[in-house]
Design an enzyme around this catalytic site. Sequence first.
Site, PDB file in Angstrom:
ATOM      1  N   ALA A 260      -1.817   2.109  -4.755  1.00 11.26           N
ATOM      2  CA  ALA A 260      -1.491   4.471  -4.011  1.00 11.26           C
ATOM      3  C   ALA A 260      -1.466   4.165  -3.026  1.00 11.26           C
ATOM      4  CB  ALA A 260      -2.313   4.937  -5.145  1.00 11.26           C
TER       5      ALA A 260
ATOM      6  N   VAL B 137       1.271  -0.961   0.145  1.00 12.11           N
ATOM      7  CA  VAL B 137       0.244   0.202   0.261  1.00 12.11           C
ATOM      8  C   VAL B 137       1.009   1.690   0.219  1.00 12.11           C
ATOM      9  CG1 VAL B 137      -1.832   0.830   0.822  1.00 12.11           C
ATOM     10  CG2 VAL B 137      -1.602  -1.074   1.364  1.00 12.11           C
ATOM     11  N   CYS B 138       1.168   2.267  -0.582  1.00 18.02           N
ATOM     12  CA  CYS B 138       1.418   3.255  -0.683  1.00 18.02           C
ATOM     13  C   CYS B 138       2.829   3.233  -1.058  1.00 18.02           C
ATOM     14  CB  CYS B 138       0.555   4.205   0.467  1.00 18.02           C
ATOM     15  SG  CYS B 138       1.426   6.353   0.656  1.00 18.02           S
ATOM     16  N   THR B 139       3.689   4.010  -0.526  1.00 16.99           N
ATOM     17  CA  THR B 139       5.289   4.155  -0.584  1.00 16.99           C
ATOM     18  C   THR B 139       5.694   2.649   0.491  1.00 16.99           C
ATOM     19  OG1 THR B 139       6.045   4.645   2.098  1.00 16.99           O
ATOM     20  CG2 THR B 139       5.358   6.011  -0.251  1.00 16.99           C
TER      21      THR B 139
ATOM     22  N   THR C  16       2.702   2.884  -6.892  1.00 16.03           N
ATOM     23  CA  THR C  16       2.863   3.698  -5.228  1.00 16.03           C
ATOM     24  C   THR C  16       2.071   5.058  -5.321  1.00 16.03           C
ATOM     25  OG1 THR C  16       4.456   3.913  -3.720  1.00 16.03           O
ATOM     26  CG2 THR C  16       5.046   4.585  -5.984  1.00 16.03           C
TER      27      THR C  16
END
Length: 322
Positions: A160, A107-109, A127
């Site tokens: 993202a 998830v995300c970074t 990302t």
Amino acid sequence: MSSRNVLVVLYDGVQSLDVTGPVEVFAAVARFPGRRGYEICTVSPGGTPVRTSSGLTLVPDGDLESARPDAGTTLLVPGGRYTGDFEPRITEWLRVHGGHAGRLVSVCTGGLLLAEAGLLDGHRATTHWVVCDQMARAYPAVTVEPDPIYVRDGRVTTSAGVTAGIDLALALVEEDHGRNTALVIARHLVVFLRRPGNQAQFSAQLAAQTARREPLRDVQQWIAEHPGEDLGVEALAARAALSPRHFARAFQAETGVTPGRYVERVRVEHARRLLEEGAEGVAQISRACGYGTPEALRRAFVRTLGQSPAEYRRRFGRPAPP
């Protein structure tokens, strides 16, 4: 580890929503009678409590070093505050053990952690939009797709920023337990059942900058609220009380995109929502979005999304009732 368990990696600076959003989705499955829920386990280096980027303290269930994911494990790596380096205990553990997990999820970074460990080599991934360019430069073996809210490539799924982790988790629950289960969970959490994975991370309004001058901001709002109206440069310039040439220059200078490109983004986004959520025909949607004809809408979809409106509806529209 038993089938369909979820192993979540925690660390100092982790984004709390990247953890709690997906975990709430997975945990909700156990509330269904007759459903075998996921066994959720959180781990951190040394098994010590971690402080999230927002200052919350999370207490893990165990030590990362003793965790051994297998083919029945969904390994989830959340994102967090990134300062240019990585916790070496996490990246080394991922290199050694991450490849054994049945599903790799970030998830995300958190995608940067997977990439640093070499687990995204040869895969498509996404990302948070802020670090997409950085990921592409630092990890050339990864095909970075900056626009989608999540990307699924085999057993690897990356998402993202922040709330996209909920969309991703709902997609995995739908895969494991069916659409109805995912729908009930989405309603309980008051979110959409799914935003399609290839839906842009930003709406058209967020993807472009907001104009500084009020007349141009008003025009942006007008476009969003009236996608079916005449949105040519002359008409929009008249609303801003500017000459068409001055308006076009000022709009691009303040938003970063031309008026025509901005209008197309808004219209395609509106058409996507109608195709996903409604039952109107393509001809009716074409008129409602200002395209006039289905062929004009089709050309805009192929140009923007690489597929026709009919293909998009087949993939992402609501299924017909039985």
